[in-house]
Motif scaffolding. Structure first.
Motif, PDB file in Angstrom:
ATOM      1  N   VAL A   1       0.834  -1.202   0.000  1.00 49.50           N
ATOM      2  CA  VAL A   1       0.000   0.000   0.000  1.00 49.50           C
ATOM      3  C   VAL A   1       0.869   1.252   0.000  1.00 49.50           C
ATOM      4  O   VAL A   1       1.821   1.364   0.775  1.00 49.50           O
ATOM      5  CB  VAL A   1      -0.917   0.018   1.242  1.00 49.50           C
ATOM      6  N   PHE A   2       0.544   2.191  -0.896  1.00 52.80           N
ATOM      7  CA  PHE A   2       1.270   3.463  -1.002  1.00 52.80           C
ATOM      8  C   PHE A   2       0.263   4.594  -0.848  1.00 52.80           C
ATOM      9  O   PHE A   2      -0.805   4.549  -1.454  1.00 52.80           O
ATOM     10  CB  PHE A   2       1.960   3.579  -2.364  1.00 52.80           C
ATOM     11  N   ILE A   3       0.615   5.604  -0.080  1.00 55.40           N
ATOM     12  CA  ILE A   3      -0.320   6.707   0.162  1.00 55.40           C
ATOM     13  C   ILE A   3       0.341   8.051  -0.118  1.00 55.40           C
ATOM     14  O   ILE A   3       1.490   8.284   0.276  1.00 55.40           O
ATOM     15  CB  ILE A   3      -0.838   6.660   1.622  1.00 55.40           C
ATOM     16  N   ARG A   4      -0.408   8.917  -0.829  1.00 56.02           N
ATOM     17  CA  ARG A   4       0.028  10.304  -0.995  1.00 56.02           C
ATOM     18  C   ARG A   4      -0.659  11.103   0.120  1.00 56.02           C
ATOM     19  O   ARG A   4      -1.885  11.194   0.169  1.00 56.02           O
ATOM     20  CB  ARG A   4      -0.419  10.842  -2.364  1.00 56.02           C
ATOM     21  N   ALA A   5       0.134  11.638   1.040  1.00 51.37           N
ATOM     22  CA  ALA A   5      -0.436  12.323   2.201  1.00 51.37           C
ATOM     23  C   ALA A   5      -1.168  13.586   1.773  1.00 51.37           C
ATOM     24  O   ALA A   5      -2.231  13.895   2.278  1.00 51.37           O
ATOM     25  CB  ALA A   5       0.655  12.643   3.208  1.00 51.37           C
ATOM     26  N   ARG A   6      -0.569  14.323   0.857  1.00 50.41           N
ATOM     27  CA  ARG A   6      -1.260  15.482   0.290  1.00 50.41           C
ATOM     28  C   ARG A   6      -0.609  15.843  -1.036  1.00 50.41           C
ATOM     29  O   ARG A   6       0.521  15.422  -1.321  1.00 50.41           O
ATOM     30  CB  ARG A   6      -1.237  16.665   1.265  1.00 50.41           C
ATOM     31  N   ASN A   7      -1.318  16.608  -1.836  1.00 48.37           N
ATOM     32  CA  ASN A   7      -0.769  16.983  -3.137  1.00 48.37           C
ATOM     33  C   ASN A   7       0.564  17.697  -2.939  1.00 48.37           C
ATOM     34  O   ASN A   7       0.706  18.480  -2.010  1.00 48.37           O
ATOM     35  CB  ASN A   7      -1.745  17.900  -3.882  1.00 48.37           C
ATOM     36  N   GLY A   8       1.503  17.389  -3.805  1.00 45.26           N
ATOM     37  CA  GLY A   8       2.832  17.972  -3.656  1.00 45.26           C
ATOM     38  C   GLY A   8       3.813  16.962  -3.101  1.00 45.26           C
ATOM     39  O   GLY A   8       5.021  17.138  -3.207  1.00 45.26           O
ATOM     40  N   LEU A   9       3.310  15.894  -2.498  1.00 40.55           N
ATOM     41  CA  LEU A   9       4.189  14.838  -1.997  1.00 40.55           C
ATOM     42  C   LEU A   9       4.012  13.596  -2.873  1.00 40.55           C
ATOM     43  O   LEU A   9       2.958  13.394  -3.455  1.00 40.55           O
ATOM     44  CB  LEU A   9       3.833  14.482  -0.545  1.00 40.55           C
ATOM     45  N   SER A  10       5.050  12.759  -2.904  1.00 39.21           N
ATOM     46  CA  SER A  10       4.912  11.533  -3.684  1.00 39.21           C
ATOM     47  C   SER A  10       4.214  10.462  -2.845  1.00 39.21           C
ATOM     48  O   SER A  10       4.111  10.574  -1.621  1.00 39.21           O
ATOM     49  CB  SER A  10       6.287  11.045  -4.131  1.00 39.21           C
ATOM     50  N   HIS A  11       3.726   9.418  -3.485  1.00 35.47           N
ATOM     51  CA  HIS A  11       3.145   8.294  -2.764  1.00 35.47           C
ATOM     52  C   HIS A  11       4.255   7.595  -2.000  1.00 35.47           C
ATOM     53  O   HIS A  11       5.358   7.425  -2.503  1.00 35.47           O
ATOM     54  CB  HIS A  11       2.502   7.293  -3.738  1.00 35.47           C
ATOM     55  N   LYS A  12       3.938   7.184  -0.792  1.00 33.66           N
ATOM     56  CA  LYS A  12       4.963   6.578   0.068  1.00 33.66           C
ATOM     57  C   LYS A  12       4.458   5.226   0.560  1.00 33.66           C
ATOM     58  O   LYS A  12       3.277   5.089   0.898  1.00 33.66           O
ATOM     59  CB  LYS A  12       5.195   7.520   1.249  1.00 33.66           C
ATOM     60  N   HIS A  13       5.353   4.246   0.601  1.00 32.75           N
ATOM     61  CA  HIS A  13       4.954   2.924   1.083  1.00 32.75           C
ATOM     62  C   HIS A  13       4.580   3.011   2.556  1.00 32.75           C
ATOM     63  O   HIS A  13       5.310   3.562   3.357  1.00 32.75           O
ATOM     64  CB  HIS A  13       6.115   1.938   0.913  1.00 32.75           C
TER      65      HIS A  13
ATOM     66  N   THR B   1      -5.910   4.485   6.455  1.00 32.93           N
ATOM     67  CA  THR B   1      -6.312   5.909   6.396  1.00 32.93           C
ATOM     68  C   THR B   1      -7.494   6.200   7.323  1.00 32.93           C
ATOM     69  O   THR B   1      -8.483   6.793   6.902  1.00 32.93           O
ATOM     70  CB  THR B   1      -6.677   6.360   4.955  1.00 32.93           C
ATOM     71  N   ARG B   2      -7.370   5.778   8.593  1.00 34.49           N
ATOM     72  CA  ARG B   2      -8.490   6.038   9.512  1.00 34.49           C
ATOM     73  C   ARG B   2      -8.467   7.459  10.080  1.00 34.49           C
ATOM     74  O   ARG B   2      -9.401   7.877  10.745  1.00 34.49           O
ATOM     75  CB  ARG B   2      -8.480   5.031  10.673  1.00 34.49           C
ATOM     76  N   ARG B   3      -7.377   8.198   9.869  1.00 32.80           N
ATOM     77  CA  ARG B   3      -7.290   9.542  10.439  1.00 32.80           C
ATOM     78  C   ARG B   3      -6.828  10.570   9.405  1.00 32.80           C
ATOM     79  O   ARG B   3      -5.984  11.416   9.691  1.00 32.80           O
ATOM     80  CB  ARG B   3      -6.329   9.528  11.628  1.00 32.80           C
ATOM     81  N   GLY B   4      -7.397  10.472   8.218  1.00 31.53           N
ATOM     82  CA  GLY B   4      -7.081  11.458   7.187  1.00 31.53           C
ATOM     83  C   GLY B   4      -5.622  11.454   6.764  1.00 31.53           C
ATOM     84  O   GLY B   4      -5.046  12.495   6.493  1.00 31.53           O
ATOM     85  N   GLU B   5      -5.018  10.241   6.700  1.00 29.23           N
ATOM     86  CA  GLU B   5      -3.595  10.162   6.338  1.00 29.23           C
ATOM     87  C   GLU B   5      -3.341  10.395   4.864  1.00 29.23           C
ATOM     88  O   GLU B   5      -2.204  10.577   4.460  1.00 29.23           O
ATOM     89  CB  GLU B   5      -3.014   8.783   6.701  1.00 29.23           C
ATOM     90  N   GLY B   6      -4.387  10.330   4.032  1.00 36.20           N
ATOM     91  CA  GLY B   6      -4.083  10.357   2.608  1.00 36.20           C
ATOM     92  C   GLY B   6      -5.090  11.063   1.734  1.00 36.20           C
ATOM     93  O   GLY B   6      -6.251  11.281   2.091  1.00 36.20           O
ATOM     94  N   GLN B   7      -4.598  11.454   0.535  1.00 38.36           N
ATOM     95  CA  GLN B   7      -5.433  12.030  -0.520  1.00 38.36           C
ATOM     96  C   GLN B   7      -5.563  11.037  -1.663  1.00 38.36           C
ATOM     97  O   GLN B   7      -6.428  11.183  -2.518  1.00 38.36           O
ATOM     98  CB  GLN B   7      -4.780  13.307  -1.067  1.00 38.36           C
TER      99      GLN B   7
END
Lengths: 95, 329
Positions: A11-23, A44-50
């Motif tokens: 699983v990879f998540i982009r925390a917010r626009n401007g950052l890359s997806h991170k494992h 992503t139970r606490r708004g960790e990702g976009q």
């Protein structure tokens, strides 16, 4: 056990626009749709990702850890790839 | 609770001295060990055991609290408890994934729990009888878990340390929601305050047992410390927990059920009465109040949901076959 093992996904998540997806971790799911739903619930139970990517672990090609030296050592000696290798007089100013 | 994961762990290993020395050097230099790095077999075995037990504890830990979701006194409490129990499930999943990086499959791990081969923390074999127990579990059980887990964020094994960082971030809400329940009860009627005291009386000693046996009786602890799997001894963590928790009980106006508990100026910490280790070992070996119920509940959940796993897999296979057929046309 007669049951088949459920495939592993990364699983990879982009925390917010401007950052890359991170494992962020892995999970088990039988298909992409369920992997995506599980990734949302588990990671992503606490708004960790976009944005979330899920990739079957078996589709990832990884470098061989036993070949770490031949793989990465050659860059160690190439100090001319770094800006500090070059002598520029201080009078030139910041470059 | 995770010091209990090392009970009976056999860290013995058979690599040659040069290999072990090189490994120890990496650990001493605080370099993280990642799944594909060379590591002693004993290190791998100890970690699989501890991480799996930690994961099982999270999963079984959902049971005593899940029991109260439908009976929470207000919608606010219900939403919080539901979120907390969901977090525990999530923590179990992070931890299973971390264990799997060491070469054990999820199915094997679940099998070990259901067959009784693997243990989980002794604390979850006590029943949650009243609503005050939910407050006490959040305050004491999650409090003790945090005490254990914070040093694990610096564990030498990368995937375990990373999972712990996520867990610790989420855990602080758990303890605060529990303490808030206790505060509300203690500010309530006489009966409510008595209910809070009763819950504390029943959970205090089992919470202290979460840190595992006395250092003197904790075999294999030295090896785990040297490998930086654990950073503090069981007794050190237990002492920290007591010192942090006693003032919190005083604030609530509750009394710890330990007549020997008193401040020791010289050591700058509390002295406490002897823990009932017979009870501890009874619970660890399967004879606690709820051991059988917990295992029955887990096995039932696994069996009752078998059709979901089978249906999902059948659907995935059918969809994949159809896509292959379309592509071949």
């Amino acid at each position: 056990m007669t049951e088949k093992n459920t495939p592993l996904w990364e699983v990879f998540i982009r925390a917010r626009n401007g950052l890359s997806h991170k494992h962020v971790g892995s999970l088990h799911a039988v298909d992409a749709e369920m992997a995506m739903q599980a990734a949302r619930d588990v990671y992503t139970r606490r708004g960790e990702g976009q944005s979330v990517w899920v990739v079957r672990s078996s589709d990832i090609v990884a470098s061989d850890p036993t070949e770490k030296e031949t793989m990465f050592e050659p860059t160690g000696s190439k100090i001319y790839r770094h800006p500090t290798f070059y002598d520029i007089p201080e009078d030139v100013g910041h470059m | 609770m995770y010091s209990q994961g090392l009970i009976g762990a056999d860290g013995s290993t058979h690599e040659d001295a040069a290999f072990l020395e090189a490994f120890q050097k990496r650990v001493d230099a605080e370099l993280k060990i990642e799944p594909n790095d060379p590591m002693p077999a004993g290190y791998r075995k100890t970690l699989v055991r501890q991480i799996a037990q930690h994961a099982h504890s999270e999963i079984v830990g959902m049971l005593p609290e899940g029991n109260w979701i439908t009976r929470a006194p207000t919608l606010r409490r219900k939403a919080a408890l539901l979120a907390k129990v969901q977090d525990e499930g999530g923590h179990g999943l992070y931890l299973y994934s971390a264990a799997e990086t060491l070469g054990v499959s999820r199915e094997e791990l679940v099998d070990q729990l259901l067959s009784g081969k693997a243990k989980y923390s002794s604390i979850f074999n006590y029943p949650a009888i009243t609503w005050a127990d939910i407050g006490t579990i959040g305050w004491l059980v999650d409090g003790a878990a945090i005490m254990n887990q914070i040093p694990l964020c610096r564990c030498s094994f990368g995937p375990y340390a990373r999972a712990m960082i996520r867990v610790c971030k989420e855990e602080s809400f758990h303890q605060r929601q529990g303490y808030e329940i206790m505060l509300t009860l203690c500010k309530g009627s006489e009966e409510q305050k008595a209910m809070a005291q009763d819950a504390l009386d029943r959970w205090w000693w089992p919470s202290l047992m979460m840190f595992g046996p006395h250092d003197a009786d904790s075999t294999h602890s030295d090896q785990s410390m040297a490998w930086k799997i654990k950073r503090f001894t069981n007794d050190e963590l237990r002492q920290k927990f007591i010192d942090a928790t006693v003032p919190q009980a005083e604030f609530l106006g509750l009394t710890m059920p330990d007549p020997d508990l008193k401040w020791n100026e010289q050591k700058g910490g509390y002295d406490h009465g002897e823990i009932d280790w017979d009870e501890f070992w009874r619970v660890v070996k399967g004879d606690g109040i709820c051991n059988r119920d917990r295992m029955k509940a887990r096995r039932k959940a696994h069996d009752d949901n078998a059709w979901v796993r089978e249906a999902a897999l059948a659907y995935a296979e059918k969809t994949a076959a159809r896509e292959t057929a379309v592509a071949a046309e």
